[in-house]
Structure formats: C-alpha cells, structure tokens
Design a protein around this motif. Structure first.
Motif, mmCIF file in Angstrom:
data_model
loop_
_atom_site.group_PDB
_atom_site.id
_atom_site.type_symbol
_atom_site.label_atom_id
_atom_site.label_comp_id
_atom_site.label_asym_id
_atom_site.label_seq_id
_atom_site.Cartn_x
_atom_site.Cartn_y
_atom_site.Cartn_z
ATOM 1 N N ASN A 167 0.808 -1.224 0.000
ATOM 2 C CA ASN A 167 0.000 0.000 0.000
ATOM 3 C C ASN A 167 0.839 1.271 0.000
ATOM 4 N N ALA A 168 2.089 1.191 -0.478
ATOM 5 C CA ALA A 168 2.976 2.349 -0.480
ATOM 6 C C ALA A 168 2.472 3.437 -1.425
ATOM 7 N N ALA A 169 3.036 4.634 -1.258
ATOM 8 C CA ALA A 169 2.794 5.784 -2.150
ATOM 9 C C ALA A 169 1.360 6.285 -2.095
ATOM 10 N N HIS A 170 0.740 6.229 -0.932
ATOM 11 C CA HIS A 170 -0.597 6.803 -0.748
ATOM 12 C C HIS A 170 -0.457 8.325 -0.616
ATOM 13 N N ILE A 171 -0.114 8.967 -1.712
ATOM 14 C CA ILE A 171 0.195 10.393 -1.649
ATOM 15 C C ILE A 171 -1.005 11.218 -1.184
ATOM 16 N N GLY A 172 -2.212 10.727 -1.443
ATOM 17 C CA GLY A 172 -3.397 11.453 -1.005
ATOM 18 C C GLY A 172 -3.465 11.617 0.502
ATOM 19 N N HIS A 173 -2.712 10.796 1.225
ATOM 20 C CA HIS A 173 -2.750 10.862 2.680
ATOM 21 C C HIS A 173 -1.413 11.282 3.285
ATOM 22 N N VAL A 174 -0.626 11.960 2.466
ATOM 23 C CA VAL A 174 0.514 12.702 2.996
ATOM 24 C C VAL A 174 -0.046 13.954 3.676
ATOM 25 N N VAL A 175 0.333 14.183 4.919
ATOM 26 C CA VAL A 175 -0.174 15.336 5.663
ATOM 27 C C VAL A 175 0.621 16.573 5.256
ATOM 28 N N VAL A 176 -0.085 17.581 4.732
ATOM 29 C CA VAL A 176 0.571 18.819 4.304
ATOM 30 C C VAL A 176 0.179 20.002 5.178
ATOM 31 N N ALA A 205 -11.058 11.897 5.272
ATOM 32 C CA ALA A 205 -11.859 10.678 5.411
ATOM 33 C C ALA A 205 -11.066 9.539 6.032
ATOM 34 N N CYS A 206 -9.729 9.610 5.953
ATOM 35 C CA CYS A 206 -8.908 8.525 6.505
ATOM 36 C C CYS A 206 -8.825 8.599 8.032
ATOM 37 N N GLY A 207 -9.264 9.731 8.606
ATOM 38 C CA GLY A 207 -9.209 9.906 10.052
ATOM 39 C C GLY A 207 -8.137 10.870 10.505
ATOM 40 N N SER A 208 -7.257 11.263 9.594
ATOM 41 C CA SER A 208 -6.211 12.219 9.930
ATOM 42 C C SER A 208 -6.671 13.634 9.578
ATOM 43 N N TYR A 209 -5.726 14.547 9.569
ATOM 44 C CA TYR A 209 -6.019 15.957 9.289
ATOM 45 C C TYR A 209 -5.000 16.515 8.295
ATOM 46 N N GLY A 210 -5.465 17.404 7.442
ATOM 47 C CA GLY A 210 -4.566 18.124 6.555
ATOM 48 C C GLY A 210 -3.937 17.291 5.469
ATOM 49 N N CYS A 211 -4.568 16.191 5.066
ATOM 50 C CA CYS A 211 -4.033 15.354 3.995
ATOM 51 C C CYS A 211 -4.194 16.038 2.634
ATOM 52 N N VAL A 212 -3.363 15.648 1.694
ATOM 53 C CA VAL A 212 -3.483 16.155 0.324
ATOM 54 C C VAL A 212 -4.903 15.976 -0.194
ATOM 55 N N GLU A 213 -5.475 14.799 0.026
ATOM 56 C CA GLU A 213 -6.814 14.499 -0.493
ATOM 57 C C GLU A 213 -7.881 15.435 0.070
ATOM 58 N N ALA A 214 -7.685 15.908 1.290
ATOM 59 C CA ALA A 214 -8.663 16.798 1.918
ATOM 60 C C ALA A 214 -8.762 18.138 1.205
ATOM 61 N N TYR A 215 -7.785 18.459 0.364
ATOM 62 C CA TYR A 215 -7.785 19.723 -0.369
ATOM 63 C C TYR A 215 -7.856 19.534 -1.880
ATOM 64 N N ALA A 216 -7.269 18.441 -2.389
ATOM 65 C CA ALA A 216 -7.068 18.329 -3.835
ATOM 66 C C ALA A 216 -8.053 17.423 -4.547
ATOM 67 N N SER A 217 -8.834 16.610 -3.841
ATOM 68 C CA SER A 217 -9.806 15.764 -4.542
ATOM 69 C C SER A 217 -10.916 16.628 -5.127
#
Length: 313
Positions: free
Chosen positions: A165-174, A182-194
């Motif tokens: 499951n490597a390279a989940h760039i959508g869930h790199v915290v920026v 949606a993954c449960g974290s905060y400030g992920c790439v996906e939270a802004y770029a999807s």
C-alpha cells in the motif's frame, strides 16, 4: 473499450490478461508483451453484494478471453489490499471486504500466475510503460478524482512497500492543523485536492452555493476566470504540490504524471501545481522536477498487465 481490435490475428499472439477494478467501472484486456491491447472491454461496476460484483467481473473475463489462453493475469484494484492473502477491501466497492479476489480470479482464469496490485501503482506503471512516464528513472503517478491515489516506479519497478500500500500520496499530511480527512487524519493532500473537496471548499466561499455541481463544473468556471473557482483549484494545487515535493525529496524523484477525472481540467490544475512545485522544491536535486499530464486512458489496465508479464520473467 476503444482499444478493442477484434482482430483474430492479434488475439492469437501471446498475451496476459489485465484487469482494472474501480468503483465505477470494471475493465479487462488481453495485452501483448509490447503493451499492445489485443482485445478488451469494460462495464459499469454493479451495485450489490460481493458475489454479484464478482459475477459481473467473471462474465467480463470470459468475454474478453474468449478462446485465448493468457499466460498470466494481472489485477489492479482500489485498496486497501492484503497482498499476502490476495484480499481486497476497496473503499469504493462496499460489497468487497477482505474479498479473496486472487483466489476467485484464479478459479475463473485457470492455473496461471495471478498478480495483484494497488490501482495507483498500476496507473504509475502503465504510464511508465507506455505513456507520459516513458524513460523516467523515477516516476510518481497520481490519480486525482473523487480521491487522490498514487504509485511510485523506481528503476522500472513499482515501489509497493511491505503491505503493498505504499505511495498513498493522497494521505501525505501537508497541514497538521488542516481539514479533517476521510482517513481519520487531518490536513491530507486528499482533503484539499480531490474533486469533491475542491467543490465543497469553493461552495463554502460562495461559489454556486444552491446548486448540485461537481469538479467538472468547477473546472469550467475556473477556465472562464471565476475567481472563487480558481482559488479552489489553487488551494488544491498547493496541497498536491506539497505532497509531490515531499515525495520528491524522499525518493529523489524526477518525473510526476497526473491523471484522473480532475486532471482533465487542464491548465487550471497544472499551471498552479507546476508553479507551487517550483516554489516548494528548493533543494538542488529536485529543482528540475517535471510535472506532466497522463497520456493514457487505460494506464491502470496496462500497469496490471505489465505486472503479469513481470511475473513470468
């Protein structure tokens, strides 16, 4: 499928079966060793339970395979994946939770090697093999759609990690103080770029607040110069560029290929991504980072087939 040749002389060539599984479509094709799609088809992913979804996939496999005898099968699927046991739990296919996909595909396809890979990994591998990432030493492939997925190819091989499951760039915290993801974290790439998140962000700013709109409408308005739509794309692009640069300095990255539905927005996405990447990539070994659009409509399918060929080598 647009690449369906229907030519019996092509189908008679040695081939593997590539399968691409997503929440909206299931696709399969016979693919030669040079990446030529010999015959293929796709269907909408049916709603329903696990067996109903797989029954549709099984029918698709039989139809595409016909009388051919593929040497191996490569499957790309949304995750999470359990590569050790061949299980998949795609977020966008609710009926499949710890679904034994490899065993079920092998039962349909016969006694041939069956490989399983993350859809983002297969996208990156497909673009590396036949698309915009050809000849790149190190490639990051990103799919920007309802989510943000990705995959890395290093020295011609997908970097999959210990769990696959490597390279989940959508869930790199920026942004550690950023929006909930949606993954449960905060400030992920996906939270802004999807796509959906950019639409929601624009609507919170006053853009088309009473309308049922999507990222395609947002992109059209941005292309027409709407300031709120442009601002939403710029925010998404900044997060995407931050994730790209974080990955670049980690793996000494040279090339980034971006595809997916939101990438069809064109310059309103790529111009700010490239500008932000240039601003953020200051270390000498990443200042020449290249960010380009994907070239293929079927990169995930070709990447899955590439994995199948690799299993035979």
């Amino acid at each position: 499928m647009s690449d369906d040749t229907g030519d019996d002389t092509l189908v008679a060539r040695e081939s593997v079966l590539g399968i691409d599984i997503g929440g909206t479509k299931l696709a399969a094709a016979l693919v030669s060793a040079d990446g030529t799609i010999l015959t293929g088809d796709r269907i909408r992913t049916p709603a329903g339970g696990a067996d109903q979804v797989f029954a549709a996939l099984g029918e698709l496999i039989d139809r595409v395979r016909g009388d051919a005898a593929p040497l191996a099968v490569g499957v790309g699927s949304a995750g999470p994946l359990d590569l050790q046991h061949g299980l998949v739990s795609p977020v966008n296919i609710p009926g499949w939770r710890n679904f034994p996909l490899v065993d079920r595909v092998r039962a349909v396809a016969g006694a041939v090697p069956v490989t399983l890979g993350m859809d983002g990994h297969c996208f990156a591998l497909g673009e590396y093999w036949s698309g915009a990432g050809r000849d790149a030493k190190t490639l990051l492939g990103i799919v920007v759609s309802t989510g943000v997925g990705g995959g890395l190819v290093v020295d011609g091989k997908p970097l999959i990690g210990q769990s696959g499951n490597a390279a989940h760039i959508g869930h790199v915290v920026v942004d550690q103080d950023g929006e909930a993801c949606a993954c449960g974290s905060y400030g992920c790439v996906e939270a802004y770029a999807s796509g959906p998140r950019m639409v929601a962000r624009a609507q919170r700013s006053g853009w088309r607040t009473d309308e049922d709109v999507d990222a395609e409408v947002l992109a059209a308005d941005a292309a027409a110069g709407d300031e709120l739509a442009l601002a939403a794309f710029d925010d998404g692009a900044q997060a995407l560029a931050a994730g790209i640069v974080a990955t670049a300095v980690t793996v000494d990255l040279t090339t980034v290929v971006i595809g997916g539905g939101v990438a069809k927005a064109g310059p309103v996405l790529f111009d700010p991504v490239q500008a932000w990447a240039k601003r953020l990539a200051q270390l000498p070994f990443v200042t020449d980072l290249t960010v380009v659009p994907a070239q293929l409509d079927n990169a995930g399918l070709l990447g899955a087939a590439h994995q199948a060929w690799a299993a035979l080598s």
